[in-house]
Design a protein around this motif. Structure first.
Motif, PDB file in Angstrom:
ATOM      1  N   ALA A 153       0.828  -1.211   0.000  1.00 27.31           N
ATOM      2  CA  ALA A 153       0.000   0.000   0.000  1.00 27.31           C
ATOM      3  C   ALA A 153       0.861   1.260   0.000  1.00 27.31           C
ATOM      4  O   ALA A 153       0.533   2.258  -0.653  1.00 27.31           O
ATOM      5  CB  ALA A 153      -0.930  -0.003   1.215  1.00 27.31           C
ATOM      6  N   LEU A 154       1.983   1.216   0.724  1.00 26.61           N
ATOM      7  CA  LEU A 154       2.885   2.365   0.768  1.00 26.61           C
ATOM      8  C   LEU A 154       3.495   2.636  -0.602  1.00 26.61           C
ATOM      9  O   LEU A 154       3.631   3.802  -1.028  1.00 26.61           O
ATOM     10  CB  LEU A 154       3.998   2.098   1.789  1.00 26.61           C
ATOM     11  N   MET A 155       3.866   1.563  -1.314  1.00 22.33           N
ATOM     12  CA  MET A 155       4.557   1.713  -2.594  1.00 22.33           C
ATOM     13  C   MET A 155       3.607   1.875  -3.772  1.00 22.33           C
ATOM     14  O   MET A 155       4.063   2.152  -4.888  1.00 22.33           O
ATOM     15  CB  MET A 155       5.456   0.485  -2.828  1.00 22.33           C
ATOM     16  N   GLN A 156       2.323   1.690  -3.532  1.00 21.95           N
ATOM     17  CA  GLN A 156       1.356   1.753  -4.637  1.00 21.95           C
ATOM     18  C   GLN A 156       1.426   3.043  -5.449  1.00 21.95           C
ATOM     19  O   GLN A 156       1.436   3.002  -6.680  1.00 21.95           O
ATOM     20  CB  GLN A 156      -0.062   1.538  -4.107  1.00 21.95           C
ATOM     21  N   PRO A 157       1.508   4.229  -4.806  1.00 24.21           N
ATOM     22  CA  PRO A 157       1.586   5.458  -5.614  1.00 24.21           C
ATOM     23  C   PRO A 157       2.851   5.538  -6.458  1.00 24.21           C
ATOM     24  O   PRO A 157       2.872   6.228  -7.478  1.00 24.21           O
ATOM     25  CB  PRO A 157       1.572   6.569  -4.554  1.00 24.21           C
ATOM     26  N   LEU A 158       3.916   4.850  -6.038  1.00 22.70           N
ATOM     27  CA  LEU A 158       5.176   4.898  -6.767  1.00 22.70           C
ATOM     28  C   LEU A 158       5.291   3.796  -7.818  1.00 22.70           C
ATOM     29  O   LEU A 158       6.101   3.906  -8.737  1.00 22.70           O
ATOM     30  CB  LEU A 158       6.357   4.769  -5.788  1.00 22.70           C
ATOM     31  N   ALA A 159       4.495   2.740  -7.658  1.00 17.33           N
ATOM     32  CA  ALA A 159       4.621   1.573  -8.532  1.00 17.33           C
ATOM     33  C   ALA A 159       4.341   1.910  -9.987  1.00 17.33           C
ATOM     34  O   ALA A 159       4.967   1.357 -10.898  1.00 17.33           O
ATOM     35  CB  ALA A 159       3.688   0.464  -8.055  1.00 17.33           C
ATOM     36  N   GLU A 160       3.391   2.802 -10.236  1.00 15.15           N
ATOM     37  CA  GLU A 160       3.035   3.142 -11.605  1.00 15.15           C
ATOM     38  C   GLU A 160       4.171   3.840 -12.337  1.00 15.15           C
ATOM     39  O   GLU A 160       4.294   3.729 -13.554  1.00 15.15           O
ATOM     40  CB  GLU A 160       1.789   4.040 -11.611  1.00 15.15           C
ATOM     41  N   ARG A 161       5.012   4.549 -11.584  1.00 16.76           N
ATOM     42  CA  ARG A 161       6.121   5.262 -12.215  1.00 16.76           C
ATOM     43  C   ARG A 161       7.432   4.500 -12.132  1.00 16.76           C
ATOM     44  O   ARG A 161       8.455   4.962 -12.625  1.00 16.76           O
ATOM     45  CB  ARG A 161       6.292   6.640 -11.554  1.00 16.76           C
ATOM     46  N   ALA A 162       7.410   3.328 -11.463  1.00 15.22           N
ATOM     47  CA  ALA A 162       8.635   2.548 -11.321  1.00 15.22           C
ATOM     48  C   ALA A 162       8.891   1.738 -12.588  1.00 15.22           C
ATOM     49  O   ALA A 162       7.954   1.254 -13.225  1.00 15.22           O
ATOM     50  CB  ALA A 162       8.518   1.595 -10.125  1.00 15.22           C
ATOM     51  N   PRO A 163      10.158   1.566 -12.976  1.00 21.08           N
ATOM     52  CA  PRO A 163      10.470   0.754 -14.145  1.00 21.08           C
ATOM     53  C   PRO A 163      10.010  -0.681 -13.956  1.00 21.08           C
ATOM     54  O   PRO A 163      10.140  -1.247 -12.869  1.00 21.08           O
ATOM     55  CB  PRO A 163      12.002   0.838 -14.224  1.00 21.08           C
ATOM     56  N   GLN A 164       9.452  -1.253 -15.004  1.00 20.69           N
ATOM     57  CA  GLN A 164       8.975  -2.623 -14.949  1.00 20.69           C
ATOM     58  C   GLN A 164      10.102  -3.586 -15.323  1.00 20.69           C
ATOM     59  O   GLN A 164      11.020  -3.246 -16.046  1.00 20.69           O
ATOM     60  CB  GLN A 164       7.784  -2.813 -15.891  1.00 20.69           C
ATOM     61  N   GLY A 165       9.987  -4.807 -14.871  1.00 19.88           N
ATOM     62  CA  GLY A 165      10.999  -5.807 -15.186  1.00 19.88           C
ATOM     63  C   GLY A 165      11.193  -6.753 -14.020  1.00 19.88           C
ATOM     64  O   GLY A 165      10.635  -6.571 -12.945  1.00 19.88           O
ATOM     65  N   GLY A 166      12.027  -7.772 -14.232  1.00 25.11           N
ATOM     66  CA  GLY A 166      12.283  -8.750 -13.190  1.00 25.11           C
ATOM     67  C   GLY A 166      11.261  -9.870 -13.199  1.00 25.11           C
ATOM     68  O   GLY A 166      10.349  -9.919 -14.026  1.00 25.11           O
ATOM     69  N   LEU A 167      11.413 -10.782 -12.261  1.00 28.99           N
ATOM     70  CA  LEU A 167      10.511 -11.919 -12.166  1.00 28.99           C
ATOM     71  C   LEU A 167       9.130 -11.470 -11.704  1.00 28.99           C
ATOM     72  O   LEU A 167       9.017 -10.536 -10.909  1.00 28.99           O
ATOM     73  CB  LEU A 167      11.071 -12.947 -11.174  1.00 28.99           C
ATOM     74  N   PRO A 168       8.066 -12.149 -12.154  1.00 28.52           N
ATOM     75  CA  PRO A 168       6.714 -11.813 -11.675  1.00 28.52           C
ATOM     76  C   PRO A 168       6.629 -11.998 -10.155  1.00 28.52           C
ATOM     77  O   PRO A 168       6.950 -13.065  -9.639  1.00 28.52           O
ATOM     78  CB  PRO A 168       5.821 -12.830 -12.413  1.00 28.52           C
ATOM     79  N   LYS A 169       6.245 -10.939  -9.466  1.00 25.71           N
ATOM     80  CA  LYS A 169       6.119 -10.948  -8.002  1.00 25.71           C
ATOM     81  C   LYS A 169       7.432 -11.276  -7.302  1.00 25.71           C
ATOM     82  O   LYS A 169       7.438 -11.694  -6.138  1.00 25.71           O
ATOM     83  CB  LYS A 169       5.031 -11.932  -7.556  1.00 25.71           C
ATOM     84  N   GLY A 170       8.548 -11.067  -8.019  1.00 27.94           N
ATOM     85  CA  GLY A 170       9.856 -11.332  -7.409  1.00 27.94           C
ATOM     86  C   GLY A 170      10.118 -10.427  -6.226  1.00 27.94           C
ATOM     87  O   GLY A 170      10.632 -10.855  -5.190  1.00 27.94           O
ATOM     88  N   GLY A 171       9.767  -9.138  -6.367  1.00 26.59           N
ATOM     89  CA  GLY A 171       9.969  -8.201  -5.273  1.00 26.59           C
ATOM     90  C   GLY A 171       9.160  -8.561  -4.042  1.00 26.59           C
ATOM     91  O   GLY A 171       9.631  -8.426  -2.909  1.00 26.59           O
ATOM     92  N   GLN A 172       7.920  -9.041  -4.253  1.00 29.20           N
ATOM     93  CA  GLN A 172       7.081  -9.434  -3.119  1.00 29.20           C
ATOM     94  C   GLN A 172       7.686 -10.612  -2.373  1.00 29.20           C
ATOM     95  O   GLN A 172       7.703 -10.636  -1.141  1.00 29.20           O
ATOM     96  CB  GLN A 172       5.675  -9.797  -3.611  1.00 29.20           C
ATOM     97  N   LEU A 173       8.202 -11.577  -3.130  1.00 34.52           N
ATOM     98  CA  LEU A 173       8.808 -12.760  -2.508  1.00 34.52           C
ATOM     99  C   LEU A 173      10.066 -12.374  -1.738  1.00 34.52           C
ATOM    100  O   LEU A 173      10.295 -12.865  -0.621  1.00 34.52           O
ATOM    101  CB  LEU A 173       9.130 -13.808  -3.574  1.00 34.52           C
ATOM    102  N   ILE A 174      10.877 -11.501  -2.316  1.00 37.61           N
ATOM    103  CA  ILE A 174      12.082 -11.044  -1.623  1.00 37.61           C
ATOM    104  C   ILE A 174      11.702 -10.343  -0.316  1.00 37.61           C
ATOM    105  O   ILE A 174      12.323 -10.550   0.723  1.00 37.61           O
ATOM    106  CB  ILE A 174      12.896 -10.098  -2.524  1.00 37.61           C
TER     107      ILE A 174
END
Length: 261
Positions: A153-174
Motif C-alpha cells: 500500500a505504501l509503494m502503490q503510488p510509486l509503482a506506476e512510475r517505477a520501471p517494470q521488469g524482473g521476475l513476476p512478483k519477485g519483489g514481493q517474494l524477496i
C-alpha cells in the motif's frame, strides 16, 4: 493473564484477516452496497468465529462477552470500511487500528479471559505455554504477511512510475523472505545479522546494469527496502515485548527475556 488473552485474540484476528481470507473474499465484502456484501461478510465472520472458538474456548459469561464483542465490532468495522477515504495505506491502517483497539480493550477489560478457557481447565502444561506459541505465530504473521500489505500500500503510488521488469512478483517474494529473516534474527538475539542482509542487497543493486531508468529503479527499491526492514524490526521487537510477559517455552536459541508471566 492479560498478555495470554491478548496473544490469543491477536492471533485469531491475524489468521482470520490475513491467512484465511482470500483476495476474492476481501474484494466481495468491500465493494458494492451492503446487501450485496452481506454473504461475504457473513463467511468472513464465520471464519473468525471458528478461530475464536478454537484459540479462546471460554464457555462462560466472559467468553461469551468477548466472542460477541469481537464478532459484532469486526462486522461493524468491515461494513463501514468502504466509507473510509484516503490512500490505500491510510484506509488499511485505519481499519486495522480499529480492530486492534477493540482487541486491546477487551484484553484489558477481561484480564482473566484466558484463565476461563477450556485449555486452562485441562490442567495440562500445554495450556501454560500455548499463549507463548500464539504470540510467536502472531508476531510472524504480523511481520511477514501483514508487512506485505503495508509495504504494498505504501509503494502503490510509486509503482506506476517505477520501471517494470524482473521476475513476476519477485519483489514481493524477496520482501517476504527478508522480513522473515529479520524476525528470526531478532528473536534469536542476532540483530547484527540484519547488516549482512543490507550489505547483500546493496551489492546486488550496485551490480545491476544501468540505464535510463536506473536511478528511478534504485530509489524505488531503496524506499521499499527501508520500509520493509523498518516494519520487520518494529514488529519483531513488539513480539519480544509481548513474549516478555509470557512463560518462556524453553528454546535456548530464542532471545526472549525470561520474565515471570
Amino acid at each position: 493473564m492479560i498478555a495470554a488473552s491478548l496473544a490469543a485474540l491477536l492471533l485469531a484476528h491475524l489468521l482470520g484477516d490475513f491467512i484465511f481470507q482470500s483476495t476474492k473474499m476481501a474484494e466481495k465484502k468491500a465493494s458494492g452496497p451492503l446487501a450485496r456484501r452481506l454473504p461475504a461478510l457473513a463467511r468472513h465472520m464465520g471464519v473468525h468465529a471458528l478461530l475464536l472458538a478454537l484459540l479462546l474456548p471460554a464457555p462462560d459469561a466472559q467468553g461469551a462477552l468477548a466472542f460477541v464483542a469481537i464478532l459484532a465490532s469486526h462486522f461493524l468495522i468491515d461494513a463501514l470500511k468502504p466509507r473510509l477515504r484516503g490512500t490505500a495505506l491510510r484506509v488499511f491502517l485505519a481499519d486495522q487500528a480499529a480492530h486492534w483497539l477493540v482487541i486491546c480493550a477487551l484484553a484489558l477489560t477481561l484480564p482473566d479471559l484466558w484463565a476461563h478457557t477450556l485449555w486452562m481447565k485441562t490442567q495440562s502444561g500445554l495450556a501454560t505455554y500455548l499463549p507463548t506459541v500464539f504470540a510467536l505465530v502472531a508476531g510472524a504473521v504480523l511481520t511477514v504477511r501483514v508487512g506485505g500489505f503495508v509495504i504494498g500500500a505504501l509503494m502503490q503510488p510509486l509503482a506506476e512510475r517505477a520501471p517494470q521488469g524482473g521476475l513476476p512478483k519477485g519483489g514481493q517474494l524477496i520482501g517476504l523472505l527478508e522480513r522473515a529473516l529479520i524476525f528470526v534474527l531478532i528473536l534469536t538475539g542476532q540483530p547484527q545479522g540484519i547488516g549482512f542482509l543490507i550489505a547483500a542487497k546493496s551489492i546486488l543493486r550496485f551490480e545491476a546494469k544501468g540505464g535510463p531508468d536506473h536511478n528511478a529503479a534504485n530509489e524505488y527499491v531503496i524506499i521499499g527496502t527501508l520500509a520493509s526492514f523498518g516494519w520487520a524490526i518494529a514488529c519483531a521487537y513488539l513480539t519480544l515485548g509481548l513474549l516478555a510477559h509470557l512463560p518462556p517455552i524453553g528454546i535456548p536459541a530464542l532471545g526472549i527475556p525470561q520474565h515471570s508471566p
